[in-house]
Design an enzyme around this catalytic site. Structure first.
Site, PDB file in Angstrom:
ATOM      1  N   CYS A  75       0.836  -1.201   0.000  1.00  0.00           N
ATOM      2  CA  CYS A  75       0.000   0.000   0.000  1.00  0.00           C
ATOM      3  C   CYS A  75       0.872   1.254   0.000  1.00  0.00           C
ATOM      4  O   CYS A  75       0.625   2.198  -0.757  1.00  0.00           O
ATOM      5  CB  CYS A  75      -0.920  -0.012   1.219  1.00  0.00           C
ATOM      6  SG  CYS A  75      -2.132   1.324   1.234  1.00  0.00           S
ATOM      7  N   CYS A  76       1.897   1.278   0.836  1.00  0.00           N
ATOM      8  CA  CYS A  76       2.805   2.421   0.883  1.00  0.00           C
ATOM      9  C   CYS A  76       3.524   2.605  -0.457  1.00  0.00           C
ATOM     10  O   CYS A  76       3.712   3.727  -0.928  1.00  0.00           O
ATOM     11  CB  CYS A  76       3.837   2.236   1.986  1.00  0.00           C
ATOM     12  SG  CYS A  76       3.215   2.452   3.661  1.00  0.00           S
ATOM     13  N   CYS A 131       7.843   3.772   5.549  1.00  0.00           N
ATOM     14  CA  CYS A 131       6.923   3.594   4.426  1.00  0.00           C
ATOM     15  C   CYS A 131       7.625   3.078   3.176  1.00  0.00           C
ATOM     16  O   CYS A 131       6.982   2.570   2.265  1.00  0.00           O
ATOM     17  CB  CYS A 131       6.221   4.918   4.107  1.00  0.00           C
ATOM     18  SG  CYS A 131       7.329   6.217   3.532  1.00  0.00           S
ATOM     19  N   CYS A 161      -0.950   8.050   7.284  1.00  0.00           N
ATOM     20  CA  CYS A 161      -2.291   7.763   6.778  1.00  0.00           C
ATOM     21  C   CYS A 161      -3.209   7.359   7.937  1.00  0.00           C
ATOM     22  O   CYS A 161      -2.773   6.718   8.900  1.00  0.00           O
ATOM     23  CB  CYS A 161      -2.238   6.647   5.748  1.00  0.00           C
ATOM     24  SG  CYS A 161      -1.324   7.092   4.254  1.00  0.00           S
ATOM     25  N   CYS A 189      -3.436   3.595   9.312  1.00  0.00           N
ATOM     26  CA  CYS A 189      -2.218   2.999   9.866  1.00  0.00           C
ATOM     27  C   CYS A 189      -1.543   3.886  10.907  1.00  0.00           C
ATOM     28  O   CYS A 189      -0.353   3.718  11.197  1.00  0.00           O
ATOM     29  CB  CYS A 189      -1.242   2.678   8.739  1.00  0.00           C
ATOM     30  SG  CYS A 189      -1.862   1.455   7.561  1.00  0.00           S
TER      31      CYS A 189
END
Length: 252
Positions: free
Chosen positions: A131-132, A238, A212, A215
């Site tokens: 996702c990062c 990240c 985010c 998280c």
């Protein structure tokens, strides 16, 4: 007499800045006050070649204030992962306007990649590294294409993996500056007070490192300031900040 052989076009793929260049800069500015160092590099050989990258997080105002005091035309890059706190987006607008920056650049994830890799928007829940990479690392790579150097807000006290953080690093062929590498929380707080800088609205609620929304959690007493990031996962970065040596931090 025969014709001279045609000169083949070549592409120079050598990095603009190497680890040796970063070490030279580190030695050159050893002991030089942060503001003086920033003034020197922003008005000198890196003028027009450098950008500031900011998360507009809990401590971002200090470094941004220092940069604005030298040159408000320095591009400021913000990666909107589309998973940010609304408070962060509002703080970004308030702070950048207050400091007078003229070139705020907002980069978002590639919508085609989102459709392919995160169509439900839930990748953070089962693959935070992926996702990062999708929402932060890839957009930043695009954002940095025009630049030879960039400024990061990392600080050594934030986590055990950052304790030996240098002021200058080589990162994917670019020079990366960490002007606040040796600053501690007390010094940052004093700067906030001396310059009457606004705080991120979530900091007072216990969010000491703000990324985010899915998280990021509140930091408990006695924990590292970044303990609230990716809580429950074996993950502390990240992926934007690669380690100097393999194994220092997880990377993609």
């Amino acid at each position: 007499m025969g014709e001279a052989a045609r000169q083949l076009d070549t592409i120079d793929v050598r990095p603009v800045f190497t680890a040796e260049d970063a070490a030279t800069m580190e030695a050159r500015y050893a002991g030089v006050p942060t503001q003086e160092m920033l003034h020197d590099v922003l008005t000198g050989e890196l003028r027009g070649r450098i950008a500031a990258v900011s998360s507009f997080g809990a401590e971002s105002a200090v470094l941004l204030h220092m940069i604005a005091a030298v040159d408000r035309d320095v591009p400021v890059i913000f990666t909107n992962t589309q998973k940010m706190f609304g408070e962060t987006l509002a703080y970004r607008d308030e702070l950048s306007e207050r400091l007078g920056f003229t070139d705020l650049r907002v980069f978002r994830p590639d919508p085609r990649l989102l459709r392919l890799k995160d169509d439900k928007g839930l990748r953070w829940s089962y693959d935070p590294d992926g996702c990062c990479d999708l929402r932060k690392v890839e957009p930043l790579r695009r954002a940095l294409l025009p630049f030879d150097a960039w400024i990061s807000g990392r600080k050594g006290f934030q986590a055990s993996t950052r304790q030996a953080l240098p002021r200058f690093e080589s990162d994917e062929g670019r020079l990366k500056l960490n002007p606040l590498a040796d600053w501690d929380k007390d010094r940052l707080n004093a700067y906030f007070e001396a310059h009457e800088l606004p705080r991120h609205p979530l900091e007072a609620q216990g969010y000491l490192s703000i990324g985010c929304a899915p998280c990021t959690s509140k930091v408990r007493p006695g924990e590292d300031p970044r303990a609230g990031r990716w809580r429950g996962w074996d993950k502390v970065e990240c992926g934007i900040h690669l380690p100097e040596k393999p194994g220092e931090e997880p990377v993609f």
